[in-house]
Design an enzyme around this catalytic site. Structure first.
Site, mmCIF file in Angstrom:
data_model
loop_
_atom_site.group_PDB
_atom_site.id
_atom_site.type_symbol
_atom_site.label_atom_id
_atom_site.label_comp_id
_atom_site.label_asym_id
_atom_site.label_seq_id
_atom_site.Cartn_x
_atom_site.Cartn_y
_atom_site.Cartn_z
ATOM 1 N N ASP A 51 28.780 47.743 -4.944
ATOM 2 C CA ASP A 51 28.834 48.190 -6.334
ATOM 3 C C ASP A 51 29.220 47.065 -7.290
ATOM 4 O O ASP A 51 28.554 46.837 -8.302
ATOM 5 C CB ASP A 51 29.819 49.353 -6.481
ATOM 6 C CG ASP A 51 29.383 50.574 -5.681
ATOM 7 O OD1 ASP A 51 28.177 50.846 -5.664
ATOM 8 O OD2 ASP A 51 30.240 51.235 -5.074
ATOM 9 N N ARG A 132 45.144 51.543 -7.127
ATOM 10 C CA ARG A 132 44.393 51.390 -8.375
ATOM 11 C C ARG A 132 45.268 51.037 -9.585
ATOM 12 O O ARG A 132 44.904 50.155 -10.366
ATOM 13 C CB ARG A 132 43.554 52.645 -8.652
ATOM 14 C CG ARG A 132 42.444 52.868 -7.627
ATOM 15 C CD ARG A 132 41.570 51.640 -7.493
ATOM 16 N NE ARG A 132 40.504 51.813 -6.511
ATOM 17 C CZ ARG A 132 40.343 51.070 -5.432
ATOM 18 N NH1 ARG A 132 41.208 50.100 -5.181
ATOM 19 N NH2 ARG A 132 39.340 51.269 -4.607
ATOM 20 N N ASP A 161 37.852 56.957 -8.328
ATOM 21 C CA ASP A 161 38.393 55.690 -8.809
ATOM 22 C C ASP A 161 38.081 55.387 -10.260
ATOM 23 O O ASP A 161 38.863 54.739 -10.951
ATOM 24 C CB ASP A 161 37.912 54.537 -7.920
ATOM 25 C CG ASP A 161 38.730 54.424 -6.647
ATOM 26 O OD1 ASP A 161 39.817 55.017 -6.603
ATOM 27 O OD2 ASP A 161 38.283 53.753 -5.713
ATOM 28 N N SER A 207 31.352 53.247 3.278
ATOM 29 C CA SER A 207 32.124 52.837 2.112
ATOM 30 C C SER A 207 33.575 52.732 2.557
ATOM 31 O O SER A 207 34.168 53.720 2.995
ATOM 32 C CB SER A 207 31.985 53.871 0.990
ATOM 33 O OG SER A 207 32.800 53.515 -0.107
#
Length: 431
Positions: A51, A132, A161, A207
């Site tokens: 990504d 995060r 996310d 992933s």
């Protein structure tokens, strides 16, 4: 961050400048003005995965801006950082900034969650959720340092996310921008078109997210909840069947609800966790297979490896059985559910979580002592615990008679405690 524009990259849309209402489609053509030429430098949260790799040429193609990649070292391992600068520059970035956040991550984000007992939906130890906010916080600092006028990320629009990143950005007057890569298949085609090297293929797409706390696996055969994970998928833990045939004992020292030592040796937060990951991993500890409810509304199936975290959660919770009374423990457990929900939803900097954290810090101030554990074939068993603030009194709890607790008092207590039941029974019998 001043007048910095804070952006996002999501799936399935065109580029939108919220403040002006102007748009730019994926080809770079402008509608009512657009942002081309208005953005000079963008800081991109960069992992080197599919990504984020394709976001670099996409930003350059659509905005004509300089792209500075930012990577946070949160303990994902040297192999994930190797060659990252070359890959970023090959994708079109002007530079890669790497910051070591491991100690801050464990001390200021993981340990507060650990102290709170925060677990999402009975299983998930919040590995990605906790990482995060520390990444985003550092990313904003980097953007200031390099003089960027925007920040961006490449999270999928179907995951959690993008919410976690942007809830932090929202405090910085964000202007949202979106893109139209609709999925990982589209992303791979885009990468091929722009000669961007990515570490996946259409045949096998896992992933993964790795940091010092955990390793998550999603996608590929895991998308069917009926499929058993392949044995070679796991990377942090051995199969419990292949773990040593002899148990291993260790002792965790805890001060005010926070782990501080292993087998009597004081260690920094990150060092302690790293050592427990190695120990727990070789015994197959900390594997979780769950179907969770994502914040965006859909269910997803994920596999998590959290060896050190599982050991620490077991230790801290066990010590609390000595230091917390019944009412306090039950209320803390109730609050822990909400705490976990806030962290999972990306609300780390929410005043509610910060206030709850103050409660957790106060209520665990006497949760000090040590817990002895046994690791064997994927399991963590508690074999001993002690604390100078223990509420357990052998002279009270013993089955032998004592001066503090008079067993004859139990009769009166039972009569009063059971009075509502007796009254109801009398009513039903017409007494």
């Amino acid at each position: 961050m001043g007048s910095m524009k804070v952006g996002q990259l999501l799936c399935k849309a065109t580029v939108i400048e919220v403040a002006t209402g102007s748009e730019t489609d994926v080809s770079g053509s402008t509608k009512t003005g657009g942002l081309r030429g208005k953005l000079n430098k963008v800081v991109l949260a960069y992992s080197g995965g599919l990504d984020t790799s394709i976001v670099v040429p996409w930003l350059r193609e659509n905005y004509g801006c300089e792209v500075v990649c930012f990577t946070a070292d949160v303990g994902q391992g040297i192999t994930e950082l190797d060659g990252l600068e070359e890959k970023a520059k090959a994708s079109g970035a002007s530079q890669l900034v790497v910051k070591d956040l491991t100690e801050e991550f464990v001390k200021d984000f993981i340990f507060p969650c650990l102290r709170a007992g925060a677990i999402y939906e009975r299983k998930y130890l919040l590995g990605t959720s906790m990482a995060r906010p520390v990444i985003t916080k550092a990313m904003v600092d980097v953007a200031k340092a390099v003089g960027a006028d925007a920040v961006a990320h490449g999270c999928t629009g179907k995951g959690n996310d993008q919410v976690r990143f942007e809830l932090t950005f929202f405090a910085l007057n964000p202007e949202l921008r979106e893109w139209d890569i609709t999925g990982r298949e589209d992303a791979i085609e885009y990468a091929k078109k722009h000669n961007v090297p990515v570490p996946v293929t259409k045949k096998s797409i896992y992933s993964r997210d790795r940091n010092l706390w955990h390793l998550s696996h999603e996608g590929d055969i895991l998308e069917d909840p009926a499929n058993e994970p392949k044995k070679d998928m796991y990377m942090m833990t051995v199969d419990p069947e292949d773990a040593p045939n002899e148990p291993e004992y260790l002792e965790i020292g805890i001060v005010s609800g926070v782990p501080v030592s292993l087998d009597g040796k004081e260690l920094s937060p990150a060092t302690l966790l790293a050592q427990l990951n190695e120990i727990g991993g070789r015994h197959g500890v900390g594997r979780i297979d769950m179907v969770e409810n994502r914040l965006v509304g859909m269910k997803s199936r994920g596999i998590y490896e959290t060896p050190g975290g599982t050991i620490l959660f077991t230790a801290v919770r066990e010590l609390e059985t000595l230091t917390l009374d019944r009412e306090t423990m039950q209320f803390k457990d109730t609050m822990a559910l909400k705490y976990a929900e806030l962290v999972y939803a990306g609300r780390w900097f929410d005043p509610l979580r910060e206030s709850m954290d103050a409660f957790m810090e106060n209520i665990t101030k006497d949760t000090t002592g040590s817990v002895r554990l046994k690791l064997y074939k994927g399991s963590v068993s508690v074999v001993g615990r002690k604390s100078p603030y223990s509420l357990y009194r052998e002279d009270i709890s013993s089955f032998e008679s004592g001066e503090i607790y008079n067993q004859a008092d139990a009769a009166g207590f039972i009569r009063l405690y059971g009075l509502p039941m007796r009254v109801r029974a009398m009513l039903e019998k017409g007494l």
